[in-house]
Structures are given as C-alpha cells and as structure tokens.
Design a protein around this motif. Structure first.
Motif, PDB file in Angstrom:
ATOM      1  N   ALA A  66       0.922  -1.272   0.221  1.00 32.83           N
ATOM      2  CA  ALA A  66       0.073  -0.122   0.047  1.00 32.83           C
ATOM      3  C   ALA A  66       0.991   1.135   0.033  1.00 32.83           C
ATOM      4  O   ALA A  66       0.524   2.116  -0.672  1.00 32.83           O
ATOM      5  CB  ALA A  66      -0.916  -0.145   1.426  1.00 32.83           C
ATOM      6  N   LEU A  67       2.016   1.175   0.994  1.00 32.81           N
ATOM      7  CA  LEU A  67       2.842   2.518   0.735  1.00 32.81           C
ATOM      8  C   LEU A  67       3.555   2.548  -0.555  1.00 32.81           C
ATOM      9  O   LEU A  67       3.553   3.792  -0.946  1.00 32.81           O
ATOM     10  CB  LEU A  67       4.097   2.361   1.829  1.00 32.81           C
ATOM     11  CG  LEU A  67       3.345   2.103   3.330  1.00 32.81           C
ATOM     12  CD1 LEU A  67       4.739   1.741   4.311  1.00 32.81           C
ATOM     13  CD2 LEU A  67       2.686   3.607   3.374  1.00 32.81           C
ATOM     14  N   ASP A  68       3.801   1.459  -1.122  1.00 29.92           N
ATOM     15  CA  ASP A  68       4.409   1.571  -2.642  1.00 29.92           C
ATOM     16  C   ASP A  68       3.513   2.121  -3.600  1.00 29.92           C
ATOM     17  O   ASP A  68       3.880   3.276  -4.424  1.00 29.92           O
ATOM     18  CB  ASP A  68       4.894   0.166  -3.189  1.00 29.92           C
ATOM     19  CG  ASP A  68       6.204  -0.175  -2.174  1.00 29.92           C
ATOM     20  OD1 ASP A  68       6.739   0.502  -1.563  1.00 29.92           O
ATOM     21  OD2 ASP A  68       6.398  -1.390  -2.266  1.00 29.92           O
ATOM     22  N   GLY A 123      -9.857   7.691  -6.063  1.00 32.29           N
ATOM     23  CA  GLY A 123     -10.627   6.563  -6.582  1.00 32.29           C
ATOM     24  C   GLY A 123      -9.720   5.400  -6.774  1.00 32.29           C
ATOM     25  O   GLY A 123      -9.932   4.139  -6.516  1.00 32.29           O
ATOM     26  N   SER A 124      -8.554   5.709  -7.902  1.00 27.86           N
ATOM     27  CA  SER A 124      -7.765   4.549  -8.303  1.00 27.86           C
ATOM     28  C   SER A 124      -6.834   4.069  -7.167  1.00 27.86           C
ATOM     29  O   SER A 124      -6.520   3.028  -7.230  1.00 27.86           O
ATOM     30  CB  SER A 124      -6.876   5.364  -9.333  1.00 27.86           C
ATOM     31  OG  SER A 124      -6.134   6.590  -9.198  1.00 27.86           O
ATOM     32  N   ALA A 125      -6.537   4.953  -6.206  1.00 22.92           N
ATOM     33  CA  ALA A 125      -5.667   4.572  -5.174  1.00 22.92           C
ATOM     34  C   ALA A 125      -6.402   3.600  -4.139  1.00 22.92           C
ATOM     35  O   ALA A 125      -5.705   2.698  -3.959  1.00 22.92           O
ATOM     36  CB  ALA A 125      -5.212   5.967  -4.397  1.00 22.92           C
ATOM     37  N   LEU A 126      -7.524   4.004  -4.031  1.00 23.16           N
ATOM     38  CA  LEU A 126      -8.543   2.966  -3.122  1.00 23.16           C
ATOM     39  C   LEU A 126      -8.553   1.602  -3.889  1.00 23.16           C
ATOM     40  O   LEU A 126      -8.210   0.593  -3.240  1.00 23.16           O
ATOM     41  CB  LEU A 126      -9.669   3.429  -2.713  1.00 23.16           C
ATOM     42  CG  LEU A 126      -9.693   4.631  -1.697  1.00 23.16           C
ATOM     43  CD1 LEU A 126     -11.116   5.069  -1.700  1.00 23.16           C
ATOM     44  CD2 LEU A 126      -9.235   4.322  -0.389  1.00 23.16           C
ATOM     45  N   ASP A 127      -8.800   1.560  -5.097  1.00 20.93           N
ATOM     46  CA  ASP A 127      -8.956   0.463  -5.700  1.00 20.93           C
ATOM     47  C   ASP A 127      -7.586  -0.472  -5.861  1.00 20.93           C
ATOM     48  O   ASP A 127      -7.587  -1.539  -5.760  1.00 20.93           O
ATOM     49  CB  ASP A 127      -9.428   0.517  -7.178  1.00 20.93           C
ATOM     50  CG  ASP A 127      -9.513  -0.585  -8.176  1.00 20.93           C
ATOM     51  OD1 ASP A 127     -10.459  -1.337  -7.363  1.00 20.93           O
ATOM     52  OD2 ASP A 127      -9.011  -0.683  -9.231  1.00 20.93           O
ATOM     53  N   GLU A 128      -6.386   0.266  -6.020  1.00 19.63           N
ATOM     54  CA  GLU A 128      -5.244  -0.611  -6.389  1.00 19.63           C
ATOM     55  C   GLU A 128      -4.856  -1.015  -4.690  1.00 19.63           C
ATOM     56  O   GLU A 128      -4.253  -2.235  -4.519  1.00 19.63           O
ATOM     57  CB  GLU A 128      -4.177   0.365  -6.807  1.00 19.63           C
ATOM     58  CG  GLU A 128      -4.334   0.995  -8.215  1.00 19.63           C
ATOM     59  CD  GLU A 128      -2.979   1.695  -8.813  1.00 19.63           C
ATOM     60  OE1 GLU A 128      -2.087   1.125  -8.552  1.00 19.63           O
ATOM     61  OE2 GLU A 128      -3.287   2.626  -9.591  1.00 19.63           O
ATOM     62  N   MET A 129      -4.890  -0.191  -3.856  1.00 18.42           N
ATOM     63  CA  MET A 129      -4.584  -0.820  -2.455  1.00 18.42           C
ATOM     64  C   MET A 129      -5.318  -1.863  -1.925  1.00 18.42           C
ATOM     65  O   MET A 129      -4.970  -2.771  -1.319  1.00 18.42           O
ATOM     66  CB  MET A 129      -4.768   0.484  -1.443  1.00 18.42           C
ATOM     67  CG  MET A 129      -3.661   1.427  -1.777  1.00 18.42           C
ATOM     68  SD  MET A 129      -3.384   2.642  -0.242  1.00 18.42           S
ATOM     69  CE  MET A 129      -4.723   3.821  -0.825  1.00 18.42           C
ATOM     70  N   VAL A 130      -6.637  -1.938  -2.168  1.00 20.99           N
ATOM     71  CA  VAL A 130      -7.621  -3.045  -2.012  1.00 20.99           C
ATOM     72  C   VAL A 130      -7.107  -4.294  -2.795  1.00 20.99           C
ATOM     73  O   VAL A 130      -7.245  -5.333  -2.218  1.00 20.99           O
ATOM     74  CB  VAL A 130      -9.064  -2.943  -2.143  1.00 20.99           C
ATOM     75  CG1 VAL A 130      -9.947  -3.925  -2.023  1.00 20.99           C
ATOM     76  CG2 VAL A 130      -9.482  -1.503  -1.099  1.00 20.99           C
TER      77      VAL A 130
END
Length: 230
Positions: A66-68, A123-130
């Motif tokens: 997630a940090l990356d 939106g994309s940040a949440l999607d990628e981290m999940v």
C-alpha cells in the motif's frame, strides 16, 4: 451648611439628566460552501495465521504494498502515518465452561492514516490498494488544506448577518442604533462529511467517490448601543 446643601440639590435637580436608552444584543451566522481539496483515509491490513511471525509478516507485506502504491501515485511521506500496529492471540474456547481456552493462532494488524491532496487519484488509489491486500478500510473524510480563507469569509458573513438583524430590530422597535459596544465570536465549525464502506466494495474501474462540499460556519454576538431619543 444645610442651606448650601439644599441649593446644590435644587441645582442638580434642575439640570437635564441623560436617559440611558439601553443595548441591543444580536447573534449572526455565516456559512461558506466550498469543495474540499483533500481527502483523509483510514485503512490498513489485518491477517490471521497459526504463528505470530507469519501473521505479522503478511501484514507487513500488505502494508508495504500500500505504501508503494501511494508513493508511486505521488503521496508524500509526510502524509502517511501509522495509526496502530497490533499482534493479538486468537483464542479457541470449548463448548463447556470448564474447558480451558487455547490459542489457535494470531492476528496482526496495521492501521494507517493517509492524506491525499490530489482528489483525482483517490478512486484509483483505493482500488489499487484493496487489490494489493488492504482489507481494513475504516473510513474516509474530506477537508480543506488551508481552511483559513473559508473561516475568514464565514466570519465576515456572520458579522454582516448580525448587523442586518440589528438594523431590522431597531427599525421595528422605533429606535436608532448607536455604536458597537462589543463583539464576541461564538465559534467556527468545519464539519467533514464521511463516506464509510468496506474494502470489499472496491470496483475494477476504481472506487467511485463523491466529495460534495464542506460547510464552514461562524457565529458571532454583537452588542449595540441604542441612541438616546432627541
């Protein structure tokens, strides 16, 4: 001596005595609606395993992923903060009260607080981290990076509202407003609407997020002198 006192009393009574007309106290409220320019999300990872080492190792792996992602999207290190890190045993209890509880595994977790100043990537940040293992999403709030301008404008509107009310009351009462005797601030409120959801709600096309607007409110109390009638 008594004669002089009587003369002084008569003279005082003969002089015009100014009448105190009174005071008028009003409250004013000012509201400023403004679109937010920052999001604050609380999310992280939790994992259960038979050993403490395995549980913590998996949580560290997911947290680092997630940090990356956030670093790649341009989130600065100062906007990422670990909120809580824990490792707890998972107990297994028997069917009877006399059975001794046993440890059947361990649960590790890492909760982070992240500020995203570019809402276009939210939106994309949440999607990628999940997608990369974040499975503990505890909420999202919107804010202003610099609320001082909205606060000052809300104060101006609050004062204007109080003055307008004072003029209306004075006109209705048939009196004339005098000078401002005192001004006191009742407070500033910057509510932050929250969007709550589970991590499993993420969609392949990105999590849809509606930022809306924030309401910055200020209240003020002003005391006016009421002029004497001529």
């Amino acid at each position: 001596m008594q004669f002089l006192q009587k003369i002084a009393l008569v003279t005082a009574l003969a002089l015009p005595v100014p009448l105190w007309a009174g005071e008028l106290t009003v409250q004013g409220r000012g509201t400023v609606e403004q679109a937010p320019d920052m999001a604050v999300i609380s999310l992280g990872a939790r994992y259960q395993a038979f050993t403490a080492k395995e549980a913590m190792s998996e949580v560290n792996k997911r947290t680092q992923a997630a940090l990356d992602i956030m670093e790649r999207l341009g989130v600065e290190p100062r906007d990422m903060q670990t909120g809580s890190l824990y490792l707890n045993p998972v107990w297994e209890r028997g069917d009877n009260r006399i059975d001794v509880a046993r440890i059947k595994g361990y649960e590790a977790g890492n909760q982070m607080r992240v500020r995203i100043r570019d809402l276009s990537i939210l939106g994309s940040a949440l999607d990628e981290m999940v997608s990369d293992g974040v499975n503990a999403f505890n909420g999202l709030s919107f804010a202003l990076q610099d609320p001082s301008h909205a606060m000052d404008e809300a104060r101006r509107k609050a004062v204007a509202d109080a003055v307008s009310k004072a003029k209306l009351y004075a006109e209705a009462a048939g009196v004339e407003l005098g000078a401002v005797l005192s001004i006191s601030e009742g407070g500033i409120s910057v509510p932050q609407p929250r969007f709550m959801a589970r991590a499993e709600m993420a969609m392949d096309s990105g999590v849809p997020v509606a930022a809306g607007e924030l309401s910055t409110q200020a209240t003020v109390s002003i005391v006016f002198d009421i002029k004497e009638a001529e």
